[in-house]
Design an enzyme around this catalytic site. Structure first.
Site: not given
Length: 252
Positions: A81, A58, A62, A60
Site C-alpha cells: 500500500e 509500510g 519495525i 516505521g
C-alpha cells in the site's frame, strides 16, 4: 513533485485550471530501530521470508528493521500500500528485482509513499515504480496472485485468543488501520499457499505496559479477528496462531 508511472497520468487537455506552487515536499527521515526492533526484523527475515517473496511493508522502525535484515535475500518483490526509505538500500544491493511476481513483473507497485529526498529522486521518472489507487493495490484478489506474499503489519494490542486491535486504545481512536485487513486476507489466500500474514510489534509500550493482554481494553476495536490471525512476532519470538483451538478453561 516527482513524476510517477502507473495510474497517475492525466492528459493536459483534462485540466481546466492549474496553479503552480513552488515549495519543498514534506520529508520523513527514517528513525533507526532499537535492539528489540532489530530482533523482530531478524526473526521475520530469517524465518518467514523466502527468496522470491513479494513484500507488503509500510513505514516505521519495525519495517525498516525487517528490510535491513533482508540483505542476503534474492529476487524479492514489492506489492504494497505504501513504502518508505528502507527499500532503497535493498534495491541498490540487488535484493529487490520483482522478477518472480506474476502481476507487474519487474515493477515495484504501491499506492503512495513518503520518505526523504533520496526516495523522491529515486521515484521521479522511474518506470520501475508504478503507483495505483488503493482499490487496486489493496484488492485481495490482486495481492493473492503474487508469489509467497509476506504481509507485515503492526498493532496496538493483542489478546490471548488472537484478537488484534490496531486502531484504538480502549474507546479512543489512535489511527486508521490502513490496508492491514486487505493484506492479511491477500497473503493468506495466496495462489501458491505460501503467503505469510504477520503482525509484528514490540511486546511492551514505551511505559512498560504489555501489548499482549488477557482481554482487549473495553471499547477496543478488533481490526483483525482471531479467525484471521496467523503469525504474531515480538522480540521474544514467533507465535503461529492460525487454526489453533482454545480450551474452555482459557475462555473462562
Amino acid at each position: 513533485m516527482f513524476r510517477s508511472f502507473g495510474d497517475t497520468l492525466i492528459h493536459s487537455s483534462h485540466i481546466d485550471k492549474a496553479v503552480e506552487i513552488d515549495m519543498p515536499l514534506f520529508e520523513l527521515p527514517s528513525a533507526p530501530p532499537d535492539k528489540d526492533e532489530k530482533k523482530i526484523g531478524q526473526l521475520i527475515a530469517e524465518n518467514l521470508v523466502e527468496d522470491g517473496s513479494t513484500l507488503q511493508i509500510g513505514i516505521g522502525k519495525i519495517p525498516e528493521a525487517v528490510l535491513e535484515a533482508l540483505s542476503n535475500h534474492k529476487n524479492l518483490g514489492i506489492h504494497t500500500e505504501m513504502f518508505s526509505n528502507g527499500i532503497l538500500p535493498l534495491y541498490e544491493k540487488g535484493c529487490i528485482t520483482n522478477s518472480e511476481k506474476r502481476n507487474h513483473r519487474g515493477k515495484i507497485v504501491s499506492s503512495f509513499l513518503i520518505g526523504d529526498k533520496n526516495l523522491y529522486k529515486f521515484v521521479d521518472n522511474n518506470p520501475l515504480i508504478e503507483l495505483y489507487g488503493c482499490d487496486y493495490t489493496n484488492s485481495a484478489k490482486v495481492i493473492s496472485a503474487n508469489p509467497k506474499v509476506v504481509a507485515i503489519n503492526s498493532c496496538i494490542e493483542v489478546d490471548l485468543t488472537g484478537q488484534i486491535c490496531s486502531d484504538s486504545i480502549g474507546t479512543g481512536f489512535f489511527s486508521g488501520f490502513g490496508g492491514q485487513v486487505d493484506f492479511i486476507r491477500g497473503a493468506s489466500e495466496g495462489f501458491d499457499g505460501k503467503g505469510k500474514p504477520i503482525i509484528a510489534f514490540n511486546s511492551a509500550t514505551a511505559k512498560g505496559g504489555s501489548k499482549i493482554v488477557p482481554i482487549l481494553k473495553p471499547g477496543a476495536g478488533v481490526v483483525t479477528t482471531r479467525a484471521h490471525a496467523h503469525y504474531v512476532v515480538t522480540e521474544y519470538g514467533i507465535a503461529s496462531l492460525f487454526g489453533k483451538n482454545m480450551s474452555r478453561e482459557h475462555m473462562n
